[in-house]
Design a protein around this motif. Structure first.
Motif, PDB file in Angstrom:
ATOM      1  N   GLU A  75      34.732  30.550  44.058  1.00 58.61           N
ATOM      2  CA  GLU A  75      35.739  30.063  43.108  1.00 58.61           C
ATOM      3  C   GLU A  75      36.209  28.661  43.477  1.00 58.61           C
ATOM      4  OE1 GLU A  75      39.964  31.555  41.119  1.00 58.61           O
ATOM      5  OE2 GLU A  75      39.152  32.549  42.891  1.00 58.61           O
ATOM      6  N   THR A  76      36.397  28.413  44.768  1.00 59.97           N
ATOM      7  CA  THR A  76      36.846  27.090  45.218  1.00 59.97           C
ATOM      8  C   THR A  76      35.811  26.020  44.893  1.00 59.97           C
ATOM      9  OG1 THR A  76      38.097  28.131  47.008  1.00 59.97           O
ATOM     10  CG2 THR A  76      37.645  25.765  47.190  1.00 59.97           C
ATOM     11  N   ALA A  95      29.400  39.533  36.647  1.00 61.59           N
ATOM     12  CA  ALA A  95      30.619  39.794  35.889  1.00 61.59           C
ATOM     13  C   ALA A  95      30.386  40.790  34.764  1.00 61.59           C
ATOM     14  CB  ALA A  95      31.165  38.472  35.323  1.00 61.59           C
ATOM     15  N   LEU A  96      29.335  40.582  33.961  1.00 66.04           N
ATOM     16  CA  LEU A  96      29.129  41.404  32.770  1.00 66.04           C
ATOM     17  C   LEU A  96      28.588  42.788  33.094  1.00 66.04           C
ATOM     18  CD1 LEU A  96      27.720  38.713  30.303  1.00 66.04           C
ATOM     19  CD2 LEU A  96      30.083  39.348  30.781  1.00 66.04           C
ATOM     20  N   SER A  97      27.954  42.930  34.253  1.00 64.92           N
ATOM     21  CA  SER A  97      27.479  44.262  34.656  1.00 64.92           C
ATOM     22  C   SER A  97      28.603  45.126  35.195  1.00 64.92           C
ATOM     23  CB  SER A  97      26.381  44.119  35.713  1.00 64.92           C
ATOM     24  OG  SER A  97      26.904  43.538  36.905  1.00 64.92           O
ATOM     25  N   GLY A 103      38.398  43.852  36.719  1.00 62.27           N
ATOM     26  CA  GLY A 103      39.281  42.724  37.035  1.00 62.27           C
ATOM     27  C   GLY A 103      38.511  41.497  37.474  1.00 62.27           C
ATOM     28  N   ASN A 104      37.510  41.692  38.310  1.00 64.84           N
ATOM     29  CA  ASN A 104      36.704  40.567  38.770  1.00 64.84           C
ATOM     30  C   ASN A 104      35.824  40.000  37.664  1.00 64.84           C
ATOM     31  OD1 ASN A 104      37.548  40.283  41.464  1.00 64.84           O
ATOM     32  ND2 ASN A 104      36.309  42.051  42.082  1.00 64.84           N
ATOM     33  N   CYS A 105      35.552  40.799  36.634  1.00 68.87           N
ATOM     34  CA  CYS A 105      34.774  40.292  35.494  1.00 68.87           C
ATOM     35  C   CYS A 105      35.503  39.133  34.830  1.00 68.87           C
ATOM     36  CB  CYS A 105      34.529  41.418  34.498  1.00 68.87           C
ATOM     37  SG  CYS A 105      33.793  40.867  32.939  1.00 68.87           S
ATOM     38  N   ALA A 106      36.772  39.339  34.510  1.00 66.35           N
ATOM     39  CA  ALA A 106      37.557  38.261  33.895  1.00 66.35           C
ATOM     40  C   ALA A 106      37.750  37.100  34.862  1.00 66.35           C
ATOM     41  CB  ALA A 106      38.906  38.800  33.437  1.00 66.35           C
ATOM     42  N   ARG A 107      37.920  37.410  36.134  1.00 70.10           N
ATOM     43  CA  ARG A 107      38.123  36.355  37.128  1.00 70.10           C
ATOM     44  C   ARG A 107      36.904  35.450  37.235  1.00 70.10           C
ATOM     45  NH1 ARG A 107      39.308  37.344  43.606  1.00 70.10           N
ATOM     46  NH2 ARG A 107      39.331  35.122  44.212  1.00 70.10           N
TER      47      ARG A 107
END
Length: 720
Positions: A75-76, A95-97, A103-107
């Motif tokens: 992310e950084t 993310a999509l799987s 929560g981590n999908c949206a992140r």
């Protein structure tokens, strides 16, 4: 023998050599492993991506410190430098799987910032995950919004278009429908428009009502297949797709400012075009677009598709004009002579519709929704962007409807300083409109800016309306460019409102700025065009300048203003005389108002009396002043202070003439100029200085000729 025994001993016991080679190999493996370990420690981003790519379904998310640590590393980097294309594929699949949880999908989607391009395979695989139906609705919406944001960065769209039907199936989802319609709008080609899809959209519209996003997509369908879409649609559909990229906009712009050589997200960042050329000069330049071709394949086996990016000459354009595929990023058409030639020749409604949509969206994003921080980089990018639009509009000799809509919104928040030359140039290209809308959308916001700005801005405003008036008159000269709904009476009303509005602005501006000479001359330049509306532009309309413009010019202290006023009055007389003659001969159906003749005669009388009859203050005129008040000024012979000799603008010429005629005199007696032949000599001397406007005015309205054909010594009559 000893040597032989030693050799035999070596040959019979090789275990020592084998142990040594094995030890060397083990040490080498350890060194390589240590090197790889140090390399991994030096590249935590690579290790983090590798870890995330190996996350499987069922992985414990809550309390998983290792997952959180690697997620934070990625992310950084994403928010500071952007992500490579291969990492985009890995993270999008993660993310999509939902392997890392909902929560981590949206992140992940929120920090999925590409550094260069987005591979279309990643988007296609994402759509396949969308079809599985595992993701919650908010994650589905976020994914489609992300696709819309990075759409111009997708390296190719052919595979994405091949699954058009899968994407279309999601229009039935109420929450997804606005975003899916937007994505379909960007992907749609003629072969995608089928009757069952039109029926589906009409059914959805019957349930949801006439939504802007459905209307936009149907309008595009109607362009491709008007036989399928019989629904009546408004000629100008307002922007139906809202801003979807606010989640990523700031981060994406920051990343791309750092990566100067990377593919950029919008026109203001992605096009590097030269400065705006002159108005009439059409300069050829190569298409500057860093996004890859929309497709490099063929529509069928017998027909080769050429991309505009591949064309390098006008000849190539002509040879392949029927086999050209438009680019994915419509903004790349701007600033390219070849692309604009194509738009002008082919008259493709779908291309025009897509370009206007892209342009309106970009203008709204860059100027209305994202405040400019005033930095030089932002200002220069915005300047290049608007200059590119100006170049394109002047090349096509017509404005874009999206630019017009943007200007009307932008004027309400414009400070009058930001990008002033470009904004005023764009305003000069706006098309005709009814006088009511012109007053509401254009005059009101500009009037507020005018009265609170500097004199330089006031001059620019008058100059703007000068160019706008010329465009209006030329539109009357070529009726084919008039809007279909614009009648002659409506056109005349618009022109009348424009001229009167400029007269109001000029009068108040001259009063506020103490008759600033630059503002006065620009105003007179405007009326030099207005005075010839009937003769030059065949417009049955004659509008006189207001008193707030006429008298400051008549009593101006600079000779240029007085001469221009003389020319204006001379041309007004020519136009009114011809209009009166045609009216008497019944050759015209219109009628010039009697008030116009009265106003002209009043101004004519004031000018002749002041400059020729030496009596500027006549009882009953507009400039009547009480005699007692005049006497308080203690000016000798005040009634002749504005004649051709004593006028402040011509006084220096009279002094020079006096010195030439009577060089031996110590006392200056300007009254002697009016005696005998000196008056004719003075008139010839004065008009030889280049005062053609005054010369024409005097000859037309007094009958006096500046020539010396007559040598009589009589003083000129005081009455013309």
């Amino acid at each position: 023998m000893a040597d032989l025994s030693n050799l035999a001993g070596l040959g019979s016991d090789p275990s020592g050599e084998i142990d040594s080679s094995a030890s060397s190999a083990n040490n080498r493996s350890l060194r390589l492993a240590e090197k790889e370990k140090r390399k991994g420690e030096a590249d935590p981003f690579g290790l983090a991506v590798k870890y995330l790519s190996q996350v499987e379904a069922g992985t414990v998310v809550r309390g998983n410190d290792e997952l959180e640590r690697n997620m934070l590393v990625v992310e950084t980097v994403a928010l500071s430098k952007g992500l490579p294309s291969e990492v985009i594929t890995v993270l999008l699949d993660l993310a999509l799987s939902l392997n890392a949880g909902t929560g981590n999908c949206a992140r992940v989607l929120k920090f999925l910032i590409p550094a260069t391009v987005v591979p279309q395979e990643a988007i296609v695989k994402g759509v396949s995950w969308l079809c599985v139906g595992k993701m919650p609705m908010n994650a589905q919406v976020l994914f489609v919004r992300w696709v819309l944001t990075v759409f111009d960065l997708i390296d190719c769209k052919d595979n994405l278009r091949s699954i058009y039907g899968f994407i279309f199936s999601f229009v039935t989802e109420e929450n997804l429908c606005p975003f899916i319609c937007h994505l379909l709008y960007l992907l749609t080609m003629r072969e995608h428009v089928h009757p069952y899809r039109v029926r589906k959209l009409l059914d959805i519209q019957a349930k949801m009502g006439r939504q802007p996003f459905l209307t936009q997509l149907l309008a595009l369908y109607k362009v491709f297949r008007p036989d399928l879409v019989t629904l009546s649609l408004p000629s100008r559909v307002r922007t139906g797709f809202k801003n979807h990229n606010s989640t990523w906009k700031v981060a994406l712009s920051a990343v791309q400012r750092k990566n100067k050589g990377a593919v950029l997200v919008d026109q203001s960042l992605s096009l590097d075009v030269k400065e705006k050329p002159s108005t009439r000069k059409r300069v050829r330049c190569h298409l500057c677009n860093t996004v890859k071709s929309l497709t490099e394949h063929t529509l069928n086996s017998n027909k080769k598709v050429f991309c505009l990016q591949e064309l390098r000459s006008f000849r190539e354009l002509l040879e392949n004009i029927h086999n050209i595929e438009l680019p994915a990023q419509m903004g790349s058409l701007l600033g390219s002579a070849l692309a604009l030639h194509y738009l002008d020749c082919v008259q493709d409604e779908s291309a025009s519709l897509r370009l206007n949509f892209w342009l309106g969206h970009s203008l709204q994003e860059e100027f209305l929704l994202c405040p400019v921080d005033g930095s030089s980089d932002n200002t220069s990018e915005a300047c290049r962007f608007l200059s590119t639009i100006l170049f394109s509009q002047q090349f096509l000799q017509e404005g874009f409807s999206s630019t017009e809509s943007f200007l009307y919104k932008f004027l309400s928040v414009w400070d009058g300083c930001l990008l002033r030359p470009q904004i005023l140039d764009l305003l000069s290209d706006i098309p005709l409109m009814p006088s009511f809308y012109m007053h509401k959308l254009l005059f009101e916001p500009l009037k507020q800016l005018y009265f609170t700005s500097t004199v330089f801005f006031k001059v620019c405003m008058v100059l703007l309306f000068f160019f706008l008036s010329v465009c209006l008159y030329q539109a009357r000269a070529w009726p084919c460019v008039l809007p279909r709904t614009m009648t002659l009476s409506g056109f005349m009303d618009s022109v009348m409102e424009l001229v009167r509005f400029v007269g109001l602005l000029a009068s108040e501006g001259l009063r506020l700025e103490n008759c600033h000479v630059l503002l006065l001359n620009q105003t007179l330049a405007f009326y030099e065009t207005v005075c010839d509306m009937f003769l030059k532009y065949s417009l049955p309309l004659i509008i006189m300048p207001p008193a707030g413009v006429f008298y400051p010019a008549l009593f101006a202290t600079d000779s240029v203003s007085v001469d221009r006023l003389g020319y204006i009055m001379y041309r007004y007389r020519k136009n009114l005389t011809l209009a009166k003659k045609q009216e008497q001969q019944r050759e015209q159906t219109f009628h010039i108002s009697r008030n116009t003749y009265k106003e002209f005669n009043r101004n004519l009388q004031a000018m002749v009396n002041s400059m020729w009859n030496s009596w500027w203050c006549i009882p009953g005129s507009d400039i009547e002043i009480d005699k007692d008040l005049i006497s308080l000024s203690k000016v000798p012979e005040p009634w002749c202070r504005f004649d051709l000799i004593h006028h402040p603008a011509l006084f220096s010429y009279a002094i020079e003439f006096h010195q030439r005629c009577w060089p031996e005199r110590k006392n200056v007696d300007l009254g002697s100029i009016k005696t005998g032949k000196y008056w004719n000599w003075y008139m010839e001397f004065l008009f030889n200085q280049g005062f053609d406007g005054l010369n024409n005015f005097i000859q037309t309205n007094t009958g006096h000729s500046s020539g010396l054909s007559s040598q009589d010594d009589r003083q000129p009559t005081s009455q013309p």
